[in-house]
Design a protein around this motif. Structure first.
Motif, mmCIF file in Angstrom:
data_model
loop_
_atom_site.group_PDB
_atom_site.id
_atom_site.type_symbol
_atom_site.label_atom_id
_atom_site.label_comp_id
_atom_site.label_asym_id
_atom_site.label_seq_id
_atom_site.Cartn_x
_atom_site.Cartn_y
_atom_site.Cartn_z
ATOM 1 N N PRO A 135 0.842 -1.205 0.000
ATOM 2 C CA PRO A 135 0.000 0.000 0.000
ATOM 3 C C PRO A 135 0.878 1.256 0.000
ATOM 4 O O PRO A 135 1.707 1.421 0.890
ATOM 5 C CB PRO A 135 -0.797 -0.101 1.311
ATOM 6 C CG PRO A 135 -0.530 -1.470 1.856
ATOM 7 C CD PRO A 135 0.778 -1.901 1.295
ATOM 8 N N LYS A 136 0.697 2.093 -1.030
ATOM 9 C CA LYS A 136 1.509 3.316 -1.055
ATOM 10 C C LYS A 136 0.709 4.554 -1.455
ATOM 11 O O LYS A 136 1.270 5.637 -1.597
ATOM 12 C CB LYS A 136 2.742 3.135 -1.937
ATOM 13 C CG LYS A 136 2.505 2.918 -3.416
ATOM 14 C CD LYS A 136 3.858 2.792 -4.132
ATOM 15 C CE LYS A 136 3.692 2.638 -5.637
ATOM 16 N NZ LYS A 136 4.970 2.413 -6.333
ATOM 17 N N VAL A 137 -0.613 4.404 -1.633
ATOM 18 C CA VAL A 137 -1.462 5.538 -2.011
ATOM 19 C C VAL A 137 -2.668 5.584 -1.084
ATOM 20 O O VAL A 137 -3.286 4.545 -0.812
ATOM 21 C CB VAL A 137 -1.963 5.402 -3.472
ATOM 22 C CG1 VAL A 137 -2.667 6.679 -3.919
ATOM 23 C CG2 VAL A 137 -0.839 5.043 -4.427
ATOM 24 N N LEU A 138 -2.999 6.788 -0.615
ATOM 25 C CA LEU A 138 -4.192 6.988 0.215
ATOM 26 C C LEU A 138 -5.069 8.044 -0.445
ATOM 27 O O LEU A 138 -4.633 9.186 -0.630
ATOM 28 C CB LEU A 138 -3.793 7.429 1.628
ATOM 29 C CG LEU A 138 -4.929 7.851 2.577
ATOM 30 C CD1 LEU A 138 -5.948 6.734 2.757
ATOM 31 C CD2 LEU A 138 -4.365 8.284 3.939
ATOM 32 N N CYS A 139 -6.291 7.650 -0.820
ATOM 33 C CA CYS A 139 -7.241 8.563 -1.481
ATOM 34 C C CYS A 139 -8.266 9.073 -0.471
ATOM 35 O O CYS A 139 -8.846 8.283 0.280
ATOM 36 C CB CYS A 139 -7.979 7.841 -2.606
ATOM 37 S SG CYS A 139 -6.900 7.152 -3.865
ATOM 38 N N HIS A 163 -0.770 13.199 9.161
ATOM 39 C CA HIS A 163 0.245 12.584 10.035
ATOM 40 C C HIS A 163 0.382 11.088 9.721
ATOM 41 O O HIS A 163 1.500 10.553 9.645
ATOM 42 C CB HIS A 163 -0.121 12.781 11.509
ATOM 43 C CG HIS A 163 0.850 12.130 12.442
ATOM 44 N ND1 HIS A 163 2.122 12.627 12.663
ATOM 45 C CD2 HIS A 163 0.755 10.977 13.178
ATOM 46 C CE1 HIS A 163 2.756 11.823 13.507
ATOM 47 N NE2 HIS A 163 1.953 10.813 13.831
ATOM 48 N N PHE A 164 -0.753 10.429 9.519
ATOM 49 C CA PHE A 164 -0.755 8.998 9.184
ATOM 50 C C PHE A 164 -0.017 8.758 7.867
ATOM 51 O O PHE A 164 0.810 7.841 7.759
ATOM 52 C CB PHE A 164 -2.205 8.515 9.093
ATOM 53 C CG PHE A 164 -2.363 7.095 8.622
ATOM 54 C CD1 PHE A 164 -2.125 6.027 9.473
ATOM 55 C CD2 PHE A 164 -2.766 6.827 7.313
ATOM 56 C CE1 PHE A 164 -2.266 4.717 9.037
ATOM 57 C CE2 PHE A 164 -2.912 5.526 6.871
ATOM 58 C CZ PHE A 164 -2.671 4.471 7.734
ATOM 59 N N ALA A 165 -0.290 9.594 6.846
ATOM 60 C CA ALA A 165 0.373 9.441 5.544
ATOM 61 C C ALA A 165 1.875 9.685 5.664
ATOM 62 O O ALA A 165 2.685 8.969 5.047
ATOM 63 C CB ALA A 165 -0.235 10.417 4.534
ATOM 64 N N TRP A 166 2.264 10.675 6.474
ATOM 65 C CA TRP A 166 3.685 10.982 6.693
ATOM 66 C C TRP A 166 4.389 9.815 7.401
ATOM 67 O O TRP A 166 5.465 9.373 6.992
ATOM 68 C CB TRP A 166 3.779 12.263 7.525
ATOM 69 C CG TRP A 166 5.158 12.627 7.960
ATOM 70 C CD1 TRP A 166 6.120 13.251 7.223
ATOM 71 C CD2 TRP A 166 5.732 12.399 9.260
ATOM 72 N NE1 TRP A 166 7.256 13.425 7.976
ATOM 73 C CE2 TRP A 166 7.051 12.907 9.233
ATOM 74 C CE3 TRP A 166 5.263 11.818 10.438
ATOM 75 C CZ2 TRP A 166 7.898 12.852 10.338
ATOM 76 C CZ3 TRP A 166 6.098 11.751 11.543
ATOM 77 C CH2 TRP A 166 7.396 12.272 11.482
ATOM 78 N N GLU A 184 3.439 6.633 7.596
ATOM 79 C CA GLU A 184 3.422 5.366 6.852
ATOM 80 C C GLU A 184 3.994 5.486 5.428
ATOM 81 O O GLU A 184 3.934 4.546 4.656
ATOM 82 C CB GLU A 184 1.983 4.825 6.784
ATOM 83 C CG GLU A 184 1.372 4.504 8.138
ATOM 84 C CD GLU A 184 2.043 3.318 8.831
ATOM 85 O OE1 GLU A 184 2.811 2.584 8.159
ATOM 86 O OE2 GLU A 184 1.801 3.121 10.037
ATOM 87 N N LYS A 185 4.496 6.695 5.099
ATOM 88 C CA LYS A 185 5.074 6.940 3.761
ATOM 89 C C LYS A 185 4.059 6.613 2.651
ATOM 90 O O LYS A 185 4.320 5.799 1.757
ATOM 91 C CB LYS A 185 6.366 6.147 3.565
ATOM 92 C CG LYS A 185 7.488 6.556 4.511
ATOM 93 C CD LYS A 185 8.789 5.842 4.151
ATOM 94 C CE LYS A 185 9.967 6.338 4.971
ATOM 95 N NZ LYS A 185 9.848 6.067 6.408
ATOM 96 N N LEU A 186 2.918 7.270 2.721
ATOM 97 C CA LEU A 186 1.863 7.101 1.715
ATOM 98 C C LEU A 186 1.743 8.370 0.867
ATOM 99 O O LEU A 186 1.852 9.486 1.385
ATOM 100 C CB LEU A 186 0.511 6.812 2.388
ATOM 101 C CG LEU A 186 0.408 5.527 3.197
ATOM 102 C CD1 LEU A 186 -0.898 5.496 3.982
ATOM 103 C CD2 LEU A 186 0.500 4.299 2.280
ATOM 104 N N PHE A 187 1.503 8.191 -0.423
ATOM 105 C CA PHE A 187 1.250 9.307 -1.343
ATOM 106 C C PHE A 187 -0.230 9.678 -1.195
ATOM 107 O O PHE A 187 -1.098 8.832 -1.343
ATOM 108 C CB PHE A 187 1.567 8.860 -2.779
ATOM 109 C CG PHE A 187 1.655 9.992 -3.776
ATOM 110 C CD1 PHE A 187 0.532 10.715 -4.140
ATOM 111 C CD2 PHE A 187 2.876 10.316 -4.360
ATOM 112 C CE1 PHE A 187 0.616 11.746 -5.064
ATOM 113 C CE2 PHE A 187 2.970 11.350 -5.297
ATOM 114 C CZ PHE A 187 1.838 12.066 -5.643
ATOM 115 N N LEU A 188 -0.513 10.950 -0.912
ATOM 116 C CA LEU A 188 -1.892 11.389 -0.663
ATOM 117 C C LEU A 188 -2.561 11.917 -1.924
ATOM 118 O O LEU A 188 -1.979 12.750 -2.638
ATOM 119 C CB LEU A 188 -1.888 12.511 0.384
ATOM 120 C CG LEU A 188 -2.134 12.161 1.841
ATOM 121 C CD1 LEU A 188 -1.995 13.415 2.707
ATOM 122 C CD2 LEU A 188 -3.526 11.565 2.035
ATOM 123 N N LEU A 189 -3.776 11.460 -2.176
ATOM 124 C CA LEU A 189 -4.625 12.009 -3.239
ATOM 125 C C LEU A 189 -5.840 12.651 -2.576
ATOM 126 O O LEU A 189 -6.601 11.963 -1.884
ATOM 127 C CB LEU A 189 -5.107 10.903 -4.196
ATOM 128 C CG LEU A 189 -4.276 10.640 -5.460
ATOM 129 C CD1 LEU A 189 -2.859 10.255 -5.095
ATOM 130 C CD2 LEU A 189 -4.927 9.561 -6.308
#
Length: 532
Positions: free
Chosen positions: A270-274, A296-299, A301-306
């Motif tokens: 998992p690397k994208v969060l929409c 904060h969660f995206a930062w 967990e190293k997720l790309f935010l959309l």
């Protein structure tokens, strides 16, 4: 005999100055006909008796990813609505006189009037001779001239640069700075798109990679807008569901994000969060604290935010306010602002504009790796450029009349009229649905849809199974066939197991909406009685 005749004809022709004709050949069959031997005829009959040659493209040979793709808002229910409309035009009697398509957020199709200033600017850009007309205000002409100067040959019919017309990208950056209270925006991070959908699918395409357990996972809200599940399916990525909290007005809970991410790591990367805010189909508006938690969660967990923010103008409930992810990201400080990769999207299609057909939109992409910027432009360049009339429409959205300009008062009057009417219709819809037994609707805080939960009796669920339909699809088909009202079953957006919903737009004019809601109430009560 024949030799002499030929010689005589040649001599006559030469004397008349005409080239001689050759010997007379047997007359051919009439044009378009072929003379067949009896054996050929028999063979042709045998061929015709067999099935015609097999097609190259069949359901078995087609791209399986396309076959698996579903897009509920234009799915089977809408096809059925189209068939019923044809039957009505032929004079076939139904228990209703028209089909009301409440399935899609198409404002103008539902009777909303266009914003005058937007249409004036686009008209001037499309037909520049009108720039000499006294019928058009100077502030509209000023914007049109500026847009045309950015076009090759001063024409809307020319291609533009791949990311869009430069002056429009500058206007988008200025708009974002005003919206976010002075947070800087760089035109080089802004890409004009063919509606928001084009931007979303492009970013997803560049993000998806790997195979097996390393295949990219994309976290999406459930319920979700079916563009996401369709794009993920098309790209052969892995859909990772996180559930919004229906009991708490469809709020996003970071603990649910953690649960979803942890489970997904067992079978994908998992690397994208929409995020859709305001929500579609659920209509919730995220508060500031929730947005901070998500960032904060995206930062962490190293997720790309959309961030899908196309309904940013559509906020109705008291105490609710739109907070852009960009603004909150900036406020959280440089550790977040300089590191979290964020793509946010906006469009001409929603808000107070409702200009779906122009296919105008933009995306702002932050903290992209410099080498990836070049790859993104390369990918976008395959479609050359977004529709230029859509770019012009997007410019009016981000560069509207300002106080002191001659079009300002009319523009503000029209904009506020649309948004005030939507707010009234949101409250009307919520109140009406909550008066119907076996139906519950959360507050419509924003966007332009209701997503009520409906009780479906076990007998109706059994009958749906016989028809090989999801229970809410069965319900929506019955609603369409008996009332002419077209809504989309909740199963097309995703929902918790054992719960049933439908999505309905609140866009019809208020009087028509009241009639529609009364019809739905009558239908639902009869449906419960029939299957009790």
């Amino acid at each position: 005999g024949s030799g002499k005749n030929t010689a005589l004809r040649c001599a006559t022709s030469l004397a008349a100055g005409r080239p001689p004709r050759g010997p007379r050949l047997p007359r051919p069959a009439r044009e378009g006909t072929v003379r067949w031997s009896s054996a050929a005829k028999a063979s042709a009959v045998k061929i015709n008796e067999k099935a015609s040659r097999e097609k190259i493209l069949t359901l078995e040979s087609m791209n399986p990813l396309v076959k698996a793709l579903e897009y509920a808002v234009r799915g089977p229910i809408v096809l059925k609505a189209g068939e019923i409309e044809k039957e009505l035009r032929k004079g076939i009697k139904k228990p209703f006189t028209e089909v009301i398509k409440a399935n899609i957020g198409d404002a103008h199709a539902m009777g909303q009037r266009p914003i005058t200033f937007l249409r004036q600017v686009v008209a001037l850009c499309t037909y520049p001779n009108l720039l000499d007309s006294p019928s058009f205000p100077e502030d509209a002409k000023k914007r049109a001239r500026r847009i045309l100067q950015g076009c090759g040959g001063n024409s809307l019919g020319s291609y533009t640069a791949t990311p869009g017309i430069n002056c429009i990208r500058e206007d988008v950056a200025s708009y974002i700075e005003r919206r976010d209270g002075g947070v800087p925006a760089d035109p080089d991070n802004i890409y004009l798109t063919t509606g928001a959908s084009d931007g979303i699918t492009t970013i997803l395409k560049i993000l998806v990679s790997g195979g097996g357990k390393s295949r990219t996972g994309v976290m999406i809200p459930i319920p979700q807008y079916p563009l996401y599940s369709a794009a993920i399916s098309d790209l052969d990525a892995i859909q990772v569901n996180y559930y919004l909290d229906e009991e708490n007005c469809w709020a996003l809970d970071v603990n649910e994000l953690r649960r979803s991410l942890k489970e997904a790591k067992a079978y994908c990367n998992p690397k994208v969060l929409c995020i859709i805010n305001p929500g579609n189909p659920t209509g919730q508006v995220q508060n500031r604290k929730c947005t901070e938690d998500v960032i904060h969660f995206a930062w962490e967990e190293k997720l790309f935010l959309l961030a899908d923010e196309v309904y940013q103008d559509n906020v109705y409930s008291e105490g609710c306010q739109f907070h852009s992810f960009k603004k909150i990201l900036y406020d959280m400080g440089p550790e977040y602002y300089n590191n979290v990769e964020l793509a946010s999207f906006h469009s001409t299609s929603k808000g107070y504009m409702g200009e779906c057909g122009y296919r105008g939109g933009y995306m702002e992409v932050l903290n992209l790796h410099p080498e990836i910027k070049g790859q993104l432009v390369k990918l976008l360049s395959v479609r050359l450029c977004p529709p230029v009339s859509g770019q012009a429409a997007m410019d009016v959205v981000v560069n509207p009349p300002i106080p002191g300009e001659e079009s300002y008062s009319q523009f503000i009057k029209e904009k506020e009229s649309v948004l005030n009417n939507l707010a009234k219709k949101a409250k009307l819809t919520e109140d009406m649905f909550n008066k119907i037994p076996g139906m519950h609707c959360n507050p419509l805080q924003g966007a332009m849809y209701a997503f009520p939960q409906i009780f479906i009796p076990s007998k109706a669920i059994e009958e749906a199974e016989v028809h090989k339909m999801a229970p809410d699809m069965f319900y929506c088909m019955k609603l369409l066939e008996e009332t002419g009202i077209c809504v989309v079953p909740g199963s097309g957006f995703g929902q918790r197991e054992g719960s049933y919903h439908f999505r309905m737009t609140i866009l019809p004019p208020a009087e028509k909406l009241k009639i529609l809601l009364e019809k739905m109430k009558d239908f639902h009560i009869k449906f419960l009685e029939k299957y009790a």
